[in-house]
Design an enzyme around this catalytic site. Structure first.
Site, short mmCIF file in Angstrom:
data_model
loop_
_atom_site.label_atom_id
_atom_site.label_comp_id
_atom_site.label_asym_id
_atom_site.label_seq_id
_atom_site.Cartn_x
_atom_site.Cartn_y
_atom_site.Cartn_z
N ASP A 312 1.07 -1.12 -0.04
CA ASP A 312 0.08 0.19 0.11
C ASP A 312 1.07 1.16 0.06
OD1 ASP A 312 -2.17 1.77 0.22
OD2 ASP A 312 -3.39 0.65 1.71
C1 BGC Z 1 -5.20 2.78 0.10
C2 BGC Z 1 -5.32 1.96 -1.02
C3 BGC Z 1 -5.16 2.49 -2.28
C4 BGC Z 1 -3.73 3.27 -2.30
C5 BGC Z 1 -3.42 3.53 -3.67
C6 BGC Z 1 -3.75 3.90 0.01
O1 BGC Z 1 -3.77 4.90 0.72
O2 BGC Z 1 -5.06 2.45 1.29
O3 BGC Z 1 -6.41 1.34 -0.68
O4 BGC Z 1 -5.30 1.58 -3.30
O5 BGC Z 1 -3.58 4.19 -1.72
O6 BGC Z 1 -4.27 4.99 -4.07
#
Ligand code: BGC
Length: 779
Positions: A312
């Site tokens: 993430d």
């Molecule tokens: C979120 C994810 C997301 C990623 C990319 C993160 O902050 O937790 O769910 O896919 O950002 O945008």
């Protein structure tokens, strides 16, 4: 000798002819990846494992801000793709939606460099959170958020929504989506509950499979340029931290991880999902991004996951900066990669690449680990057909933003809406009813859509979703402007934090109530997601409670319309309102769907995908242990206790009525290798056509691990005309009613089980125990 030579020559010729006639065996994505991997330098391999955000390669004062109008910065692209050999880019720039034309321009420029100017010409894989539509694309079709899709309990709708989302994401030249969320929404405080399919394991598993199939096509055919690769997230146990706040510590025993949090991921992996994103938080003190047991032993070895494991946002850096399990950034990279991470969503710098190259040279990260990661990433790129077609063109997607797609989004929104209370059949309204519309959610596209809508926090939905109808506008269209009075009463402060409110004028609303027949109070939450959506108090805001209390006192019937991402507590006002209609986050067509439910053009058929709590200290899911309900138990204690929830999981009313009869279980006792069929007859006994969700619950009455009160083991959504009946049959095997035992294996035990559909109950027994030897427990 001559003869032998002649024969030999003849066979050679024949062999040649034969071989020439053989169809050329297509080389698989795996084989192509393997061949390419063999040519790569360490630096090229590490670059493939790195992902940066779009702002890093656009013109602008820094990697955090881009100039507008947005332009790719070729010098920055070359630094990323040629110097650092980066293999992936994500996100939009300046947190803002772009047109399909703009996406085409941006991604073409990136791919031009990747596929023409790099040594091995490997295309970049572009990823985005297309979670209820092509999130960052202007004009895209926005469906209800996942929690509302779950409330439809309609597999086909969920699948079709994902198909449309995939098509429109590809229309934006993007082949990879960070969706679906398969976390369980078991804590109503958590700011991402609305991104889930709710609290139940089975419902989440069933709908998750549909979504993956909708995105990827049957049998994972992501080469088809109308499909995208999906990303299951956030592996594992992300949404249940103790505090209810995003990215805070969770303590989850392995028995619970396996029994509840794992099955939906396993089902989606078995359905062929191509990638997975990791839980940004900690479980039992260990950041999941550094947990080899979860990433390698469980995910890659036990579940046999062959796709890409992506971090993430910034989560390798977090191992050092936030979670303090690594003393340096370099050590953080080592921990994460050795734990099993394949790609780092860095996303703002290139240090990851430098550190990883050093770590491999120093022998701290084995080359075999790098090869495993890169093999997976290249296979995904080959699977997606990126080498043949690195950019899809919006011109090939004539259905983008079409009326037909909008109609599907509308259908999903109208099947999601859940009627929770309807005293004296007050709803639906007659067309001429005079209505006061009030509340902060009455006239906003932002609250209807929620987060990940044109921007991360959803704050741009009023700008980009302007052409769609708010609840107020839709009511005015259906009921006539002359019959609708609007006094907002309480408004959100859209420039501030998501919970801030302003312009509170409750008196004006009360005054306006004097001249209407009904009051529609649209309350709930403004849009948010992730950490900014953390919550101090689950109760509906004080201003909104005060508004509804004041309106309740007018004596005019109040209809509460809930538009919220999580079940905010309404017990202080619920008993005095006459009807409650739950919209969740129904998307751009949600205003129309809500008005159609209120006026009776749509008969509501949504059912709660979670337990709606009544009190802040009773946040329990439906599949709790009996000891939560000691007030109901005979012979346990002789003193008073209470257990109260607002509305149960699976609940939802209709404008018609259904009766259940003739519950039958095929045999009274079964061996674990036999199948059980359970059937029931459902009749529409009212006067309107309606849809009903038939839910099969099974209770294991005694077990070596205290059994849950009941568990959902099947559901079907059916449509019945007035007077019509249908027999619904479910088939269960022992594995379908199994639980995770003390030794962490799935088991069933000998004994009695109770079946429950509607108000009917029956029993069966299993004649012997069985252990299902899947995987190798013990993390
Ligand atoms: C979120 C994810 C997301 C990623 C990319 C993160 O902050 O937790 O769910 O896919 O950002 O945008």
């Amino acid at each position: 000798m001559k003869r032998i030579a002649g024969t030999w020559c003849l066979s050679l010729v024949l062999m040649f002819v034969f071989q020439a006639q053989q169809p050329v065996q297509p080389v698989s994505a795996n084989e192509r990846a393997e061949a390419l991997l063999a040519k790569m330098t360490l630096e090229e391999k590490v670059g493939q494992m790195a992902q940066v955000t779009l702002d890093v390669i656009t013109k602008g004062e820094s990697e955090y801000v881009s100039d507008e109008p947005l332009q790719i910065d070729m010098a920055r692209v070359k630094k990323a793709l040629i110097d650092y050999k980066i293999g992936s880019v994500l996100n939009t720039a300046n947190n803002r939606a772009r047109s399909t034309e703009k996406w085409h321009e941006i991604i073409s420029q990136i791919q031009e460099v990747a596929t023409k100017e790099t040594r091995l010409k490997i295309p970049v894989i572009y990823g985005i959170d297309a979670i209820h539509g092509a999130t960052y694309t202007a004009g895209a079709t926005f469906f209800p958020q996942q929690i509302a899709q779950a409330a439809t309990w309609n597999r086909a709708l969920v699948k079709h929504g994902a198909e449309i989302c995939a098509y429109e994401t590809r229309a934006s030249a993007i082949p990879w989506s960070f969706s679906p969320v398969l976390d369980l929404g078991r804590d109503p405080r958590f700011p991402r509950l609305w991104e889930t399919f709710g609290e139940d394991v089975y419902l989440t598993s069933e709908l998750g499979k549909q979504m993956v199939e909708g995105y990827e096509g049957k049998s994972g055919d992501v080469k088809n340029p109308q499909h995208v690769a999906s990303t299951l997230k956030h592996f594992l146990g992300y949404q249940v931290p103790q505090s209810g706040k995003d990215r805070t510590p969770a303590f989850i025993p392995e028995i619970e991880l396996r029994e509840r949090h794992l099955p939906a991921f396993k089902a989606a992996i078995d359905a062929g999902a191509h990638s997975i994103m990791i839980n940004s938080g900690l479980i039992n003190g260990i950041p999941v991004h550094a947990d080899q047991n979860i990433l390698t032993k469980l995910l890659k070895e036990e579940l046999g996951f062959k796709g890409v494991v992506v971090t993430d946002w910034k989560d390798i850096e977090n191992l050092h900066d936030r979670d303090k399990v690594a003393t340096t950034q370099k050590e953080a990279v080592k921990l994460a990669i050795n734990a099993g991470i394949d790609m780092s969503m860095i996303p703002y710098n290139f240090r990851f690449c430098d550190y990883l190259i050093e770590l491999v040279k120093e022998g701290e990260v084995p080359m075999s680990r790098i090869d495993d990661a890169v093999r997976r990433i290249l296979t995904l790129k080959f699977d997606l057909g990126l080498f043949e077609k690195p950019v899809t063109n919006f011109k090939d997607y004539p259905e983008f933003g079409s009326k037909a797609f909008e109609q599907s989004a509308y259908q999903a929104a109208s099947e999601a809406i859940t009627l929770l209370k309807n005293n004296n059949n007050l709803l639906p309204f007659r067309k001429t009813a005079r209505i006061l519309v009030t509340g902060p959610n009455a006239n906003t596209m932002r609250a209807l859509n929620g987060g990940w809508s044109y921007s991360w926090q959803g704050e741009k939905a009023d700008e980009f979703g302007e052409k769609y109808n708010t609840i107020l506008e839709a009511l005015q269209l259906k009921g006539g402007k002359q019959n609708i009075t609007f006094i907002q009463g309480v408004a959100y402060n859209n420039g501030g934090k998501y919970w801030e409110e302003k312009d509170v004028d409750i008196d004006a609303a009360v005054k306006a109530a004097a001249s209407v027949d009904y009051i529609v109070a649209c309350v709930g939450e403004n849009s948010y997601t992730e950490k900014p959506g953390d919550l101090h108090d689950l109760t509906l805001s004080a201003n909104q409670l005060a508004l509804v209390k004041a309106l309740n006192k007018t004596g005019k019937p109040v209809i509460l319309v809930l538009n919220e991402g999580r079940p905010r507590l309404i017990s202080a006002i619920e008993k005095d309102v006459q009807a409650v209609v739950h919209l969740y986050l129904p998307g751009n067509l949600g205003g129309d769907a809500a008005a159609d439910v209120l006026y009776g053009n749509v008969n509501p058929s949504g059912k709660l995908p979670y337990t709606y709590p009544m009190y802040a200290n009773t946040l329990v899911t439906y599949d709790h242990k009996l000891s939560e309900e000691q007030n109901k138990m005979q012979g346990v204690y002789d003193y008073e206790s209470d257990f109260a929830i607002q509305y149960p999981f699976g609940f939802g009313l209709s404008y018609t009525s259904f009766t259940y009869s003739d519950l039958q279980v095929s045999k009274a006792s079964f061996t674990p290798d036999e199948k059980i069929t359970v059937s029931v007859t459902v009749k529409n006994t009212g006067s309107r056509e309606g849809k009903e969700v038939v839910q099969l619950f099974v209770s294991d009455l005694y077990a070596s691990v205290t059994p849950d009160v009941k568990r959902l083991r099947g559901f079907e959504k059916i449509t019945l005309k007035p007077g019509e009946s249908q027999k619904v049959t479910f088939t269960l095997g022992a594995r379908d009613i199994a639980f995770v035992g003390k030794d962490l294996h799935w088991i069933v035990e000998k004994g009695e089980y109770e079946v429950n559909i509607g108000t009917l109950k029956s029993k069966f027994s299993l004649t012997e125990a069985k252990t299902f030897r899947e995987g190798a427990p013990q993390l």
